[in-house]
Design a protein around this motif. Structure first.
Motif, PDB file in Angstrom:
ATOM      1  N   LEU A  89      52.515   1.721 -32.348  1.00 24.25           N
ATOM      2  CA  LEU A  89      52.870   1.616 -30.935  1.00 24.25           C
ATOM      3  C   LEU A  89      54.130   0.781 -30.803  1.00 24.25           C
ATOM      4  CD1 LEU A  89      51.401   2.605 -28.418  1.00 24.25           C
ATOM      5  CD2 LEU A  89      50.260   0.419 -28.306  1.00 24.25           C
ATOM      6  N   SER A  97      42.796 -14.356 -33.828  1.00 23.36           N
ATOM      7  CA  SER A  97      43.863 -14.275 -32.837  1.00 23.36           C
ATOM      8  C   SER A  97      43.226 -14.320 -31.454  1.00 23.36           C
ATOM      9  CB  SER A  97      44.637 -12.973 -33.009  1.00 23.36           C
ATOM     10  OG  SER A  97      43.830 -11.896 -32.627  1.00 23.36           O
ATOM     11  N   LYS A 127      53.912   6.597 -27.956  1.00 22.83           N
ATOM     12  CA  LYS A 127      54.202   5.478 -28.855  1.00 22.83           C
ATOM     13  C   LYS A 127      55.542   4.869 -28.508  1.00 22.83           C
ATOM     14  CE  LYS A 127      55.566   5.294 -33.659  1.00 22.83           C
ATOM     15  NZ  LYS A 127      55.251   5.726 -35.015  1.00 22.83           N
ATOM     16  N   LEU A 128      56.526   5.740 -28.293  1.00 24.99           N
ATOM     17  CA  LEU A 128      57.864   5.226 -28.049  1.00 24.99           C
ATOM     18  C   LEU A 128      58.081   4.858 -26.591  1.00 24.99           C
ATOM     19  CD1 LEU A 128      59.648   7.821 -30.293  1.00 24.99           C
ATOM     20  CD2 LEU A 128      59.428   5.398 -30.751  1.00 24.99           C
ATOM     21  N   MET A 129      57.146   5.235 -25.755  1.00 19.31           N
ATOM     22  CA  MET A 129      57.191   4.901 -24.328  1.00 19.31           C
ATOM     23  C   MET A 129      58.505   5.387 -23.717  1.00 19.31           C
ATOM     24  SD  MET A 129      55.169   3.277 -22.226  1.00 19.31           S
ATOM     25  CE  MET A 129      55.143   2.345 -20.700  1.00 19.31           C
ATOM     26  N   ARG A 149      48.272   5.108 -25.259  1.00 18.42           N
ATOM     27  CA  ARG A 149      48.810   3.843 -25.758  1.00 18.42           C
ATOM     28  C   ARG A 149      47.691   2.854 -26.072  1.00 18.42           C
ATOM     29  NH1 ARG A 149      54.069   2.513 -25.764  1.00 18.42           N
ATOM     30  NH2 ARG A 149      53.749   0.313 -25.377  1.00 18.42           N
ATOM     31  N   LEU A 194      46.120   3.907 -29.348  1.00 19.50           N
ATOM     32  CA  LEU A 194      46.996   3.589 -30.474  1.00 19.50           C
ATOM     33  C   LEU A 194      47.002   2.089 -30.756  1.00 19.50           C
ATOM     34  CD1 LEU A 194      50.058   5.931 -29.840  1.00 19.50           C
ATOM     35  CD2 LEU A 194      48.423   6.077 -31.693  1.00 19.50           C
ATOM     36  N   GLY A 195      46.855   1.313 -29.699  1.00 21.04           N
ATOM     37  CA  GLY A 195      46.828  -0.143 -29.852  1.00 21.04           C
ATOM     38  C   GLY A 195      45.674  -0.597 -30.713  1.00 21.04           C
ATOM     39  N   LEU A 213      44.571   0.914 -33.245  1.00 25.40           N
ATOM     40  CA  LEU A 213      44.802   1.254 -34.649  1.00 25.40           C
ATOM     41  C   LEU A 213      45.649   0.216 -35.367  1.00 25.40           C
ATOM     42  CD1 LEU A 213      45.645   5.033 -34.246  1.00 25.40           C
ATOM     43  CD2 LEU A 213      43.597   4.098 -35.282  1.00 25.40           C
ATOM     44  N   ALA A 214      46.337  -0.573 -34.616  1.00 29.10           N
ATOM     45  CA  ALA A 214      47.275  -1.520 -35.237  1.00 29.10           C
ATOM     46  C   ALA A 214      46.523  -2.556 -36.063  1.00 29.10           C
ATOM     47  CB  ALA A 214      48.092  -2.198 -34.151  1.00 29.10           C
ATOM     48  N   LEU A 250      44.033  -9.396 -36.840  1.00 32.38           N
ATOM     49  CA  LEU A 250      43.044 -10.358 -37.301  1.00 32.38           C
ATOM     50  C   LEU A 250      41.828 -10.295 -36.387  1.00 32.38           C
ATOM     51  CD1 LEU A 250      45.368 -13.409 -37.819  1.00 32.38           C
ATOM     52  CD2 LEU A 250      44.110 -12.235 -39.590  1.00 32.38           C
ATOM     53  N   PRO A 251      40.717 -10.829 -36.862  1.00 25.22           N
ATOM     54  CA  PRO A 251      39.571 -10.902 -35.948  1.00 25.22           C
ATOM     55  C   PRO A 251      39.963 -11.662 -34.689  1.00 25.22           C
ATOM     56  CG  PRO A 251      39.146 -12.128 -37.962  1.00 25.22           C
ATOM     57  CD  PRO A 251      40.375 -11.348 -38.188  1.00 25.22           C
ATOM     58  N   SER A 252      39.483 -11.157 -33.556  1.00 23.32           N
ATOM     59  CA  SER A 252      39.884 -11.803 -32.314  1.00 23.32           C
ATOM     60  C   SER A 252      38.742 -12.626 -31.754  1.00 23.32           C
ATOM     61  CB  SER A 252      40.353 -10.765 -31.302  1.00 23.32           C
ATOM     62  OG  SER A 252      39.253 -10.006 -30.889  1.00 23.32           O
TER      63      SER A 252
END
Lengths: 223, 141
Positions: free
Chosen positions: A169, A197, B9-11, B46, B49-50, B52-53, B56-58
């Motif tokens: 993204l 995070s 993705k590219l907005m 979007r 897709l976010g 998939l990035a 770290l554990p949140s």
């Protein structure tokens, strides 16, 4: 001396204490060197029968463990004239005595009374007590640190980042905090750090909760 | 599908999208409906897709408890206060909980450090960067 063995469910160190207590009450040997005072440790000489035989091995193991490092006693030039076995016994008994006194937070008068019952002369008792007094605080700190506890947090580091894009993204534009908590294990020492995070709101929530904990701590100390 | 995911993705803006699909040689009506499809689903695509990035554990939540150790096997008659905490984290839809402990002094240190972290967002340096990036964002449209 015969001792009533504790029931089988008693823990080994407890048993060891009960076995060593009469040792503290026994007559001390006539010492050849004025710097050393003796106790005799009977653990190795008591016959353990049946189920208690297993305890016997454990107890002797524990007693010899009290001789933390043989080398520093056996290598000491002042002590080289004494039979090494007796030296080990003395060290084990002295260490047990000190550890018990530390554990119970015994005061000087209790220790002196105990040593008097063992027929030690006044000069030695005074020497022992002065040395004990000097190291008492360090001993208590050491004893207090033994024990199991959950992972202990020692420090925190944080990083503020602003994400612009990732391969899934583009144009994400999101600020976030990366927090690392440095933790320590009471047994092994170090442990992989806890990382996570969070957004600004989540961090505010976390800090709010920590502040509540601190406030309740303050209130508890004032009670 | 690829068209939509790449565009989201590219907005990219409407004009850019229209220019891109124009080369495919479809009819105007098809182009219009593709554009509409793109604009309608962009937000959802979007957000998916976010997920998939890499991340770290949140943080999820924190529970705490005040304990005082009064005695232990190796030392009687103690007073040792401690704060025991359960930190809940989310990692890819799994929730993990970790039990941690700290002493009062470290707790105060943690609070001070994290408050400093929060303060950074409000500092001029941070504000300037965020503003600059947002200006670039606006200008790119």
């Amino acid at each position: 001396r015969l001792v009533r063995l504790a029931p089988a469910s008693a823990s080994a160190p407890h048993l060891l204490l009960r076995l060593l207590t009469p040792c503290l009450l026994v007559l001390s040997f006539r010492s050849e060197t004025p710097n050393v005072f003796h106790f005799d440790v009977f653990v190795g000489k008591i016959a353990f029968k049946g189920r208690a035989a297993a305890f016997g091995t454990v107890c002797w193991g524990l007693a010899s463990k009290f001789v933390i490092s043989n080398s520093f006693i056996l290598d000491d030039p002042d002590l080289k004239d004494i039979d090494p076995t007796i030296l080990k016994h003395c060290h084990a008994a002295a260490a047990t005595c000190i550890l018990e006194a530390g554990k119970q937070k015994a005061d000087i008068s209790a220790i002196s009374t105990c040593l008097e019952d063992c027929k030690l002369d006044k000069e030695r008792i005074e020497q022992f007590c002065t040395e004990y007094q000097k190291n008492k605080d360090a001993l208590e700190i050491l004893l207090g640190s033994i024990g199991r506890s959950p992972l202990h947090i020692t420090d925190v580091s944080w990083r503020l980042e602003y994400q612009i894009k990732n391969n899934q993204l583009h144009k994400t534009y999101q600020p976030s905090y990366l927090v690392t908590l440095n933790v320590e294990n009471s047994d092994s020492g170090s442990h992989p750090d806890v990382c996570f995070s969070c957004t600004m709101e989540q961090l505010q929530d976390l800090v709010g909760k920590l502040k509540d904990a601190a406030k309740s701590l303050e209130r508890a100390t004032q009670m | 599908v690829y068209l939509l995911t790449e565009s989201s993705k590219l907005m990219i803006s409407d004009i850019d999208f229209q220019d891109s699909i124009h080369v495919l040689g479809f009819s105007d009506e098809l182009n219009k409906s593709l554009l509409q499809l793109y604009l309608d689903n962009r937000k959802e695509i979007r957000s998916i897709l976010g997920e998939l990035a890499p991340r770290l554990p949140s943080y999820h939540s924190l529970e705490w408890r005040l304990d005082v150790q009064l005695a232990s096997r190796s030392l009687r008659q103690q007073i040792k206060p401690a704060v025991t905490m359960k930190l809940h984290l989310n990692q890819n839809e799994d929730q993990t909980a970790q039990v941690l402990q700290t002493d009062p002094a470290t707790l105060l240190h943690l609070i001070q450090q994290l408050e400093q972290a929060l303060g950074e967002m409000k500092m001029n340096h941070c504000r300037r960067i965020v503003r600059n990036i947002e200006i670039t964002l606006v200008l790119s449209y």
